[in-house]
Motif scaffolding. Sequence first.
Motif, PDB file in Angstrom:
ATOM      1  N   ARG A  25       0.823  -1.206   0.000  1.00 37.23           N
ATOM      2  CA  ARG A  25       0.000   0.000   0.000  1.00 37.23           C
ATOM      3  C   ARG A  25       0.858   1.258   0.000  1.00 37.23           C
ATOM      4  NH1 ARG A  25      -0.838   2.617   4.843  1.00 37.23           N
ATOM      5  NH2 ARG A  25       0.063   1.669   6.715  1.00 37.23           N
ATOM      6  N   ILE A  26       0.268   2.332  -0.486  1.00 33.30           N
ATOM      7  CA  ILE A  26       0.913   3.643  -0.520  1.00 33.30           C
ATOM      8  C   ILE A  26       0.663   4.349   0.809  1.00 33.30           C
ATOM      9  CG2 ILE A  26       1.021   5.869  -1.707  1.00 33.30           C
ATOM     10  CD1 ILE A  26       1.968   3.548  -3.393  1.00 33.30           C
ATOM     11  N   GLY A  27       1.656   5.029   1.326  1.00 32.59           N
ATOM     12  CA  GLY A  27       1.480   5.796   2.559  1.00 32.59           C
ATOM     13  C   GLY A  27       2.458   5.356   3.638  1.00 32.59           C
ATOM     14  N   GLU A  28       2.202   5.876   4.840  1.00 31.16           N
ATOM     15  CA  GLU A  28       3.105   5.635   5.971  1.00 31.16           C
ATOM     16  C   GLU A  28       2.813   4.273   6.595  1.00 31.16           C
ATOM     17  OE1 GLU A  28       3.638   7.762  10.219  1.00 31.16           O
ATOM     18  OE2 GLU A  28       3.772   9.110   8.488  1.00 31.16           O
ATOM     19  N   PHE A  29       3.858   3.622   7.134  1.00 27.52           N
ATOM     20  CA  PHE A  29       3.679   2.313   7.765  1.00 27.52           C
ATOM     21  C   PHE A  29       4.799   2.105   8.782  1.00 27.52           C
ATOM     22  CE2 PHE A  29       6.235   1.843   3.966  1.00 27.52           C
ATOM     23  CZ  PHE A  29       7.325   1.088   4.390  1.00 27.52           C
ATOM     24  N   ASP A  30       4.566   1.188   9.693  1.00 29.13           N
ATOM     25  CA  ASP A  30       5.566   0.764  10.678  1.00 29.13           C
ATOM     26  C   ASP A  30       5.855  -0.704  10.445  1.00 29.13           C
ATOM     27  OD1 ASP A  30       5.873   3.214  12.014  1.00 29.13           O
ATOM     28  OD2 ASP A  30       4.025   2.862  13.158  1.00 29.13           O
ATOM     29  N   LEU A  31       7.117  -1.099  10.644  1.00 27.79           N
ATOM     30  CA  LEU A  31       7.480  -2.499  10.520  1.00 27.79           C
ATOM     31  C   LEU A  31       8.608  -2.804  11.491  1.00 27.79           C
ATOM     32  CD1 LEU A  31      10.348  -2.519   8.717  1.00 27.79           C
ATOM     33  CD2 LEU A  31       8.774  -2.031   6.876  1.00 27.79           C
TER      34      LEU A  31
ATOM     35  N   ARG B 136      10.138   2.944  10.796  1.00 26.21           N
ATOM     36  CA  ARG B 136       9.008   3.673  10.233  1.00 26.21           C
ATOM     37  C   ARG B 136       9.334   3.979   8.766  1.00 26.21           C
ATOM     38  NH1 ARG B 136       6.124   7.964  13.714  1.00 26.21           N
ATOM     39  NH2 ARG B 136       5.359   5.985  14.506  1.00 26.21           N
ATOM     40  N   GLY B 137       8.353   3.749   7.932  1.00 28.04           N
ATOM     41  CA  GLY B 137       8.593   3.954   6.506  1.00 28.04           C
ATOM     42  C   GLY B 137       7.443   4.661   5.821  1.00 28.04           C
ATOM     43  N   ASP B 138       7.679   4.977   4.567  1.00 25.18           N
ATOM     44  CA  ASP B 138       6.661   5.661   3.761  1.00 25.18           C
ATOM     45  C   ASP B 138       6.919   5.323   2.298  1.00 25.18           C
ATOM     46  OD1 ASP B 138       4.521   7.923   3.585  1.00 25.18           O
ATOM     47  OD2 ASP B 138       6.015   8.412   2.059  1.00 25.18           O
ATOM     48  N   VAL B 139       5.820   5.000   1.600  1.00 27.37           N
ATOM     49  CA  VAL B 139       5.890   4.754   0.155  1.00 27.37           C
ATOM     50  C   VAL B 139       4.959   5.741  -0.529  1.00 27.37           C
ATOM     51  CG1 VAL B 139       5.432   3.141  -1.718  1.00 27.37           C
ATOM     52  CG2 VAL B 139       6.450   2.307   0.401  1.00 27.37           C
TER      53      VAL B 139
ATOM     54  N   LEU C  19       6.510   5.515 -10.770  1.00 27.22           N
ATOM     55  CA  LEU C  19       7.670   5.221  -9.941  1.00 27.22           C
ATOM     56  C   LEU C  19       7.277   5.376  -8.484  1.00 27.22           C
ATOM     57  CD1 LEU C  19      10.463   7.116 -11.919  1.00 27.22           C
ATOM     58  CD2 LEU C  19       9.740   4.754 -12.157  1.00 27.22           C
ATOM     59  N   TYR C  20       8.034   4.760  -7.614  1.00 30.34           N
ATOM     60  CA  TYR C  20       7.723   4.779  -6.191  1.00 30.34           C
ATOM     61  C   TYR C  20       8.945   5.268  -5.429  1.00 30.34           C
ATOM     62  CZ  TYR C  20       3.808   1.878  -7.646  1.00 30.34           C
ATOM     63  OH  TYR C  20       2.690   1.406  -8.252  1.00 30.34           O
ATOM     64  N   LEU C  21       8.685   6.106  -4.426  1.00 28.06           N
ATOM     65  CA  LEU C  21       9.739   6.575  -3.524  1.00 28.06           C
ATOM     66  C   LEU C  21       9.528   5.898  -2.180  1.00 28.06           C
ATOM     67  CD1 LEU C  21      12.035   8.477  -2.620  1.00 28.06           C
ATOM     68  CD2 LEU C  21      10.278  10.172  -2.069  1.00 28.06           C
ATOM     69  N   GLY C  22      10.520   5.152  -1.746  1.00 25.13           N
ATOM     70  CA  GLY C  22      10.442   4.475  -0.457  1.00 25.13           C
ATOM     71  C   GLY C  22      11.419   5.088   0.530  1.00 25.13           C
ATOM     72  N   ILE C  23      10.965   5.308   1.770  1.00 23.25           N
ATOM     73  CA  ILE C  23      11.800   5.877   2.837  1.00 23.25           C
ATOM     74  C   ILE C  23      11.632   5.000   4.064  1.00 23.25           C
ATOM     75  CG2 ILE C  23      12.318   7.921   4.215  1.00 23.25           C
ATOM     76  CD1 ILE C  23      10.840   9.590   2.131  1.00 23.25           C
ATOM     77  N   VAL C  24      12.734   4.571   4.667  1.00 25.34           N
ATOM     78  CA  VAL C  24      12.685   3.823   5.929  1.00 25.34           C
ATOM     79  C   VAL C  24      13.728   4.412   6.875  1.00 25.34           C
ATOM     80  CG1 VAL C  24      11.758   1.674   4.971  1.00 25.34           C
ATOM     81  CG2 VAL C  24      14.205   2.062   4.915  1.00 25.34           C
ATOM     82  N   THR C  25      13.357   4.510   8.157  1.00 25.37           N
ATOM     83  CA  THR C  25      14.277   5.056   9.163  1.00 25.37           C
ATOM     84  C   THR C  25      13.990   4.385  10.493  1.00 25.37           C
ATOM     85  OG1 THR C  25      15.099   7.099  10.171  1.00 25.37           O
ATOM     86  CG2 THR C  25      12.741   6.969   9.751  1.00 25.37           C
ATOM     87  N   PRO C  26      14.992   4.085  11.320  1.00 25.92           N
ATOM     88  CA  PRO C  26      14.769   3.433  12.631  1.00 25.92           C
ATOM     89  C   PRO C  26      14.003   4.372  13.564  1.00 25.92           C
ATOM     90  CG  PRO C  26      17.061   3.242  11.922  1.00 25.92           C
ATOM     91  CD  PRO C  26      16.421   4.234  11.014  1.00 25.92           C
ATOM     92  N   LEU C  27      13.052   3.793  14.303  1.00 24.76           N
ATOM     93  CA  LEU C  27      12.260   4.601  15.229  1.00 24.76           C
ATOM     94  C   LEU C  27      13.104   5.162  16.365  1.00 24.76           C
ATOM     95  CD1 LEU C  27       8.791   2.838  15.601  1.00 24.76           C
ATOM     96  CD2 LEU C  27       9.237   5.171  14.900  1.00 24.76           C
ATOM     97  N   ASP C  28      14.101   4.381  16.829  1.00 25.15           N
ATOM     98  CA  ASP C  28      14.887   4.885  17.954  1.00 25.15           C
ATOM     99  C   ASP C  28      15.701   6.116  17.565  1.00 25.15           C
ATOM    100  OD1 ASP C  28      16.477   3.533  16.244  1.00 25.15           O
ATOM    101  OD2 ASP C  28      17.565   2.365  17.749  1.00 25.15           O
ATOM    102  N   GLU C  29      16.151   6.177  16.315  1.00 24.18           N
ATOM    103  CA  GLU C  29      16.839   7.387  15.866  1.00 24.18           C
ATOM    104  C   GLU C  29      15.852   8.526  15.663  1.00 24.18           C
ATOM    105  OE1 GLU C  29      19.109   6.601  12.416  1.00 24.18           O
ATOM    106  OE2 GLU C  29      20.341   5.022  13.320  1.00 24.18           O
TER     107      GLU C  29
END
Length: 950
Positions: free
Chosen positions: A290-296, A304-307, A317-327
């Motif tokens: 799915r498109i949008g924000e998500f947690d994994l 936490r990520g976002d597509v 095209l799709y832009l994907g962003i993932v970053t650690p929650l603790d940071e």
Amino acid sequence: MRKVRFPLQLHLATIMVLMLVVTCAIIAIFNYQKTSEIVSSNQRAIFSEIGENVLDQTRYTLNSAQSAVLNLRYIEPTEQDFLEKPERWLIMLSNALELQPFLSSIYVGFDNGSFYLVRRFDDQADSLRHGGPLEARYSVNQVLKGKGEIQFYTEDLQFIADPLGREYTYDPRERPWYQLASEQQEIVVTSPYRFFTSQDIGMTLAIAAPDKRFVVGADITLVEMSKLLQRHVFTPSTELVVYNDSKTLLAHSNPSRLEVQADNPRARQELPNLNQLDVPVMQRLAQQQRIGEFDLKVGSQAWRGDVSLMEVGVADLYLGIVTPLDELLGEAKLARDTSMLLSTIIMVISIPIAWMFSRMISKPLRLLKDQSEAIMSFDFAKSKPIDSMVQEIYQLSNTTERMKATIEQFAEVSTIVGEENSFQRLLQRYLDELNKIVGMPTGAIWLAKEDGYELAAQRGEKIALPEQLNDVQAARQPLVASLLNESHHRRASMVQVSHQQQVHSAMICPLIDRQRKVIGLMVMLGEPGTLLSRQRLSFLNALSGVITVAVENRQLIDAQKQLMQAFIELIADAIDAKSPYTGAHCKRVPELTKMLARAAQYETQGEFASFSLNDDQWEELHIASWLHDCGKVTTPEYVVDKATKLETIYDRIHEVRMRFEVLKRDAQLEYWQARAQGKPADKRELEVLLRELDEEFAFVANCNQGGEFMEKADIARLKTIGQRRWLRTLDDRLGLSHLELDRLKAYPAKPLPHLEALLDNKDEHCQLRTPSAVEQPDNPWGFKLNVPEFEYNRGELHNLSIARGTLTEEERYKINDHIVQTIIMLEQLPFPSYLSNVPAIAGGHHEKMDGSGYPRCLMREQMPVTARMMAVADIFEALTASDRPYKKGKTLSQALKIMSFMAKDEHIDPALFRLFLERRVYESYAKQFLDKEQIDEVDISDYLPQAKSA
């Protein structure tokens, strides 16, 4: 039991302590949550900003590349151009590559196999990868006239000899980009792939010439997109990727992840896939549907990520962003701990302070409460300054006083805007109120026009202000130049201006509408050195919004009225242009109606002494008079323009003439056949018959022209003539439209040959009427119509026997139907309440005072006086119009005589006709619209209606 009450001091101290305790507890409990929400909100903003930047860069890349390819195609290069002027093409294409760094090469392939390519090298390593010398900046790969070679050039386009002397073989027609572009009319884009030489990821854009003679192409590198992603990394472990539907990786914030490690060179050419990356979080991202924000969660670490979907016009095209929650939440945790410590310290310190100041605060606070309640009730008289030993309370008291003055001034301006109907008076009163607020005696408001600003209102006459603010005036007057310069600042400001050899302090505030456009300037002038505080200027900015709304609303209303008037005039012009029989009727009737209405307003005694129209009623009358005949758009032209009795879409007298010709030929044939067969044949009888036929046709043709009256003997003679028979040998159903054939199915065809009457009323001449709601007795419009049996009756004897004019009963009903359609059309329009009488006024001009008019058979007292005025105007215009092809315009005396009979018979309002004569409205109209020969001497005493006896 007596209720225990405690001093305000104790209440304040207790409440303050409790509030501090509760506040600190709430802060301790919710601070982390709120901070986390803020961080999450900021994170979403960052995600959104990254997405927008990447999308903009991607669109810019593709759009610029498309522009480069299209521009080159529009030049329509030929192979001969590259042979004759290679330097020109090298300069042009190298400039295109320099201006668009994401383009690695641009080229042209021809249908004969010729090819021309210019490639840019990013650095020496790039040059070496392509087999060029270190100092090479560009290479030209060309196959022209069957000869292929590679040339190298420096950054300043100096030729570098190739020591290897390599030949270049390449056939563009075998390449996918050429073949794909040749099959399409628009730009085609290949799927992303890895460039063989540089190993960069990119794609190819290509477009063929309209005649498929050549194809222009360009290679786009996506290296810049990876660099853009790398710049947007906001935590150490954040990863940003761009991929397509098949999870193919196109760009990465860590460019090293784009490299494919394989021994097979062909395998190294393949693009990496998210599922194939040795990064668990990337593999999990590939599973995200799915498109949008998500947690994994990957292992023990939460991410936490976002597509986001990037619609770039070529492919999704799709832009994907993932970053650690603790940071991501690290700062929130630190803020939580710090906040808890500070809350505890503040709570401990504040308890004794709250007790100490509660006594000092209690009384002034109570007074301020009372004052605030008075202000809330808009009771500004009860509000007075409050003194207190506490500075904050004293300042609060002063602030409250200023707030009271501000609210009072704002309320006064709002009241002015709400109650003032005149736009000019509104601007004047607004300037007066500004004078009270800022204390500057001179003020003005200029409103924006196409070529600058125009003075709309001015206060104070000591200073002559310019009527126009534009560039021409700015060159002559320093004041105009200063005002125009300050208008771009978009906020109220104070400046010193020079005008008429004097220096003034000027408050300049632009009026900015909802589209952020400057629609005017508000200016106040005062003595030199006059200054306004920042708060006062902010208040003036807010206050300007009130007058801006008023100006904008007025402009919108004016624009809507102008648009509506344009549509109204468009409809009227269309009706007048539809038939020459109406001339400029729809334009002249409104003028004459308004002349009569103005004459009624001037009356100080009699029936019209109390008659008066306000602005809304004048607009209502104006619209109704312009649209009084809008229903004529539904009336067939051949009915309106019917000039002879047998005319429909064409004049059927020609068909009748041909029948007479047939009878004459038949008589001659019978005579000569008898002579040839030796039978007795009297030539004098033949000549007598031919003369009779000629006379009878002349009589029929004369009857066809219509007139004021037709004798019964003439009608009887028509019937006698019609009994003559002529022989028809051809099928009268051949060549007809399918609709006409469907209608004639109810009438069986006659066997051939068939003797037909010379003039006849056939059953098929009568067209049945389609039932309509307007013809029902209980119709919702209140129409009372005498409906003919048939829609049309084309019977030849029926039409030729018309007693007066050229119209049958059915056709006259069709013409009169225009007023029915006018009422229906106008009642369907959503007129505002002040225009609700438009249908009644426009639809009543064919009613008569005695109730014998149409379509509602209204009596005089049931009609608005403005509708009765329009009836007078409509008749007078029709009588005097000189631009109708079927009649000459009547003179004034002739028209007034006819109308005097109509007033006597109560077909028009006698009182209005008297006013029409006594106020010489007819004379004013004649001077504007009638020809000189129509204006004759008029003695109104000959036409004045007689007063009714008691």
